[in-house]
Design a protein around this motif. Sequence first.
Motif, mmCIF file in Angstrom:
data_model
loop_
_atom_site.group_PDB
_atom_site.id
_atom_site.type_symbol
_atom_site.label_atom_id
_atom_site.label_comp_id
_atom_site.label_asym_id
_atom_site.label_seq_id
_atom_site.Cartn_x
_atom_site.Cartn_y
_atom_site.Cartn_z
ATOM 1 N N PHE A 145 -6.246 8.434 2.113
ATOM 2 C CA PHE A 145 -5.241 7.864 3.186
ATOM 3 C C PHE A 145 -6.350 6.511 3.185
ATOM 4 O O PHE A 145 -6.507 5.569 3.101
ATOM 5 N N TRP A 146 -7.823 7.381 3.831
ATOM 6 C CA TRP A 146 -9.026 6.296 4.280
ATOM 7 C C TRP A 146 -9.338 5.272 3.063
ATOM 8 O O TRP A 146 -9.498 4.761 3.335
ATOM 9 N N ARG A 147 -9.663 5.918 1.610
ATOM 10 C CA ARG A 147 -10.263 4.815 0.824
ATOM 11 C C ARG A 147 -8.901 3.737 0.477
ATOM 12 O O ARG A 147 -9.230 2.780 0.273
ATOM 13 N N GLU A 148 -7.617 4.380 0.486
ATOM 14 C CA GLU A 148 -6.784 3.486 0.073
ATOM 15 C C GLU A 148 -6.394 2.208 1.101
ATOM 16 O O GLU A 148 -6.401 1.062 1.239
ATOM 17 N N VAL A 149 -6.448 2.611 2.700
ATOM 18 C CA VAL A 149 -6.660 1.891 3.853
ATOM 19 C C VAL A 149 -7.963 0.705 3.541
ATOM 20 O O VAL A 149 -7.708 -0.599 3.774
ATOM 21 N N LYS A 150 -9.175 1.290 3.096
ATOM 22 C CA LYS A 150 -9.844 0.263 2.654
ATOM 23 C C LYS A 150 -10.325 -0.293 1.662
ATOM 24 O O LYS A 150 -10.032 -1.674 1.401
ATOM 25 N N ASN A 151 -9.336 0.018 0.419
ATOM 26 C CA ASN A 151 -9.104 -0.485 -0.671
ATOM 27 C C ASN A 151 -7.650 -1.278 0.064
ATOM 28 O O ASN A 151 -7.438 -2.542 -0.908
ATOM 29 N N LYS A 152 -7.180 -1.824 0.685
ATOM 30 C CA LYS A 152 -6.291 -2.778 1.185
ATOM 31 C C LYS A 152 -4.810 -2.395 0.768
ATOM 32 O O LYS A 152 -3.972 -3.155 0.460
ATOM 33 N N ASN A 153 -4.358 -0.917 0.406
ATOM 34 C CA ASN A 153 -3.794 -0.608 -0.477
ATOM 35 C C ASN A 153 -2.409 -0.290 0.582
ATOM 36 O O ASN A 153 -1.337 0.184 0.266
ATOM 37 N N LEU A 154 -2.987 -0.252 1.889
ATOM 38 C CA LEU A 154 -2.167 0.629 2.629
ATOM 39 C C LEU A 154 -2.351 -0.149 4.303
ATOM 40 O O LEU A 154 -2.809 -1.614 3.829
ATOM 41 N N PRO A 155 -1.112 -0.696 5.309
ATOM 42 C CA PRO A 155 -1.538 -1.453 6.171
ATOM 43 C C PRO A 155 -2.510 -1.124 7.190
ATOM 44 O O PRO A 155 -2.944 -0.260 7.105
ATOM 45 N N ALA A 156 -3.406 -2.207 7.825
ATOM 46 C CA ALA A 156 -4.158 -2.243 8.588
ATOM 47 C C ALA A 156 -3.881 -1.606 9.948
ATOM 48 O O ALA A 156 -2.939 -1.200 10.242
ATOM 49 N N PRO A 157 -4.933 -0.934 9.718
ATOM 50 C CA PRO A 157 -4.321 0.474 11.035
ATOM 51 C C PRO A 157 -4.485 -0.984 12.734
ATOM 52 O O PRO A 157 -4.831 -2.459 12.708
ATOM 53 N N VAL A 158 -4.437 -0.322 13.947
ATOM 54 C CA VAL A 158 -4.166 -1.604 15.000
ATOM 55 C C VAL A 158 -5.259 -0.503 15.910
ATOM 56 O O VAL A 158 -5.215 0.672 16.085
ATOM 57 N N LYS A 159 -6.325 -1.236 16.812
ATOM 58 C CA LYS A 159 -6.752 -0.774 17.333
ATOM 59 C C LYS A 159 -6.800 -0.590 19.055
ATOM 60 O O LYS A 159 -5.913 -1.785 19.362
ATOM 61 N N LEU A 160 -6.234 0.236 19.415
ATOM 62 C CA LEU A 160 -5.536 0.322 21.184
ATOM 63 C C LEU A 160 -6.998 0.807 21.973
ATOM 64 O O LEU A 160 -6.822 2.580 21.703
ATOM 65 N N GLY A 161 -7.286 0.074 22.317
ATOM 66 C CA GLY A 161 -8.744 0.451 23.234
ATOM 67 C C GLY A 161 -9.618 1.768 22.675
ATOM 68 O O GLY A 161 -10.515 0.667 21.602
ATOM 69 N N GLY A 162 -10.380 2.506 22.576
ATOM 70 C CA GLY A 162 -10.991 3.041 21.482
ATOM 71 C C GLY A 162 -10.132 3.850 20.478
ATOM 72 O O GLY A 162 -10.865 4.687 19.728
ATOM 73 N N LEU A 163 -9.432 3.838 20.338
ATOM 74 C CA LEU A 163 -8.805 4.665 19.696
ATOM 75 C C LEU A 163 -7.860 3.672 17.686
ATOM 76 O O LEU A 163 -7.622 2.416 18.632
ATOM 77 N N THR A 164 -7.745 4.147 17.267
ATOM 78 C CA THR A 164 -7.225 3.273 15.613
ATOM 79 C C THR A 164 -5.959 4.505 15.110
ATOM 80 O O THR A 164 -5.652 5.753 15.000
ATOM 81 N N ARG A 165 -4.743 3.814 15.209
ATOM 82 C CA ARG A 165 -3.771 3.938 15.238
ATOM 83 C C ARG A 165 -2.449 3.233 13.840
ATOM 84 O O ARG A 165 -3.055 2.061 13.991
ATOM 85 N N TRP A 166 -1.940 3.626 13.400
ATOM 86 C CA TRP A 166 -1.050 3.010 12.365
ATOM 87 C C TRP A 166 0.543 2.940 12.677
ATOM 88 O O TRP A 166 1.037 3.703 13.764
ATOM 89 N N ARG A 167 1.342 1.590 12.917
ATOM 90 C CA ARG A 167 2.405 1.439 13.350
ATOM 91 C C ARG A 167 3.592 2.070 12.479
ATOM 92 O O ARG A 167 3.255 2.391 11.221
ATOM 93 N N VAL A 168 4.687 2.925 12.606
ATOM 94 C CA VAL A 168 5.123 4.406 12.079
ATOM 95 C C VAL A 168 5.895 2.709 11.026
ATOM 96 O O VAL A 168 6.224 3.505 10.214
ATOM 97 N N ALA A 169 6.365 2.099 11.631
ATOM 98 C CA ALA A 169 7.620 1.148 10.860
ATOM 99 C C ALA A 169 7.116 0.421 9.499
ATOM 100 O O ALA A 169 7.127 0.316 8.647
ATOM 101 N N ASP A 170 5.391 0.441 9.765
ATOM 102 C CA ASP A 170 4.072 -0.203 7.986
ATOM 103 C C ASP A 170 4.639 1.409 7.095
ATOM 104 O O ASP A 170 4.972 1.219 6.633
ATOM 105 N N LEU A 171 4.346 1.931 8.164
ATOM 106 C CA LEU A 171 3.910 3.541 7.452
ATOM 107 C C LEU A 171 5.735 3.749 6.246
ATOM 108 O O LEU A 171 5.635 4.424 5.460
ATOM 109 N N GLN A 172 6.905 3.740 7.244
ATOM 110 C CA GLN A 172 7.418 3.762 6.366
ATOM 111 C C GLN A 172 7.875 2.914 5.328
ATOM 112 O O GLN A 172 8.527 3.505 4.114
ATOM 113 N N ARG A 173 7.872 1.588 5.592
ATOM 114 C CA ARG A 173 7.588 0.959 4.642
ATOM 115 C C ARG A 173 6.644 1.020 2.755
ATOM 116 O O ARG A 173 7.256 0.580 1.929
#
Length: 179
Positions: A145-173
């Motif tokens: 998963f992290w490799r695919e995020v780094k290679n930009k094959n998956l959606p970029a994460p959203v930074k919320l304070g010190g947390l790294t999260r992904w939008r469920v809608a983006d992952l569902q797409r």
Amino acid sequence: MTPDIIDSEQCAELLRCTPDQVEELARAGEIPGLKLGRGWIFMYADLLLFLAEKAREEALQRRMKRQPHAPLPMVKPRRQTPPALPALPTEARRSTSPTSEKPAASTASTPHTRTTAERPAIHQGSLYVPAAEAARMLSMGKSTFWREVKNKNLPAPVKLGGLTRWRVADLQRCVDQAR
């Protein structure tokens, strides 16, 4: 000479240099002085003011070299509070069967670890999920998963304070595109 007026030798003692250097500085206009005949005379009070001004200028230059872009009064920037995460839905606790031989107090105090099959789906009802849950949604391991995020094959994460999260809608797409 009066105590207010000094010659080149006395000025050299004050400036801690030679009389020749004092005369060169006076000729160049670096220090305030007056040429009378073949020699120079200086006002003691004017030299003290000159030295004080020169010391302030050099201190400011040293300060600016050390911190060229910092404002003179240091103002600490205020930390902005991160946006609140959406609340996770509460899960129903598993009830113990009435035929259970264990008392209720002992089951409450025993730590319970869930297997992967027992874990509730965090993404149901929430807008953002952590990396482990996002990898689980896409049916891949965390490293992949992290490799695919780094290679930009998956959606970029959203930074919320010190947390790294992904939008469920983006992952569902991504899941829908893979099908």
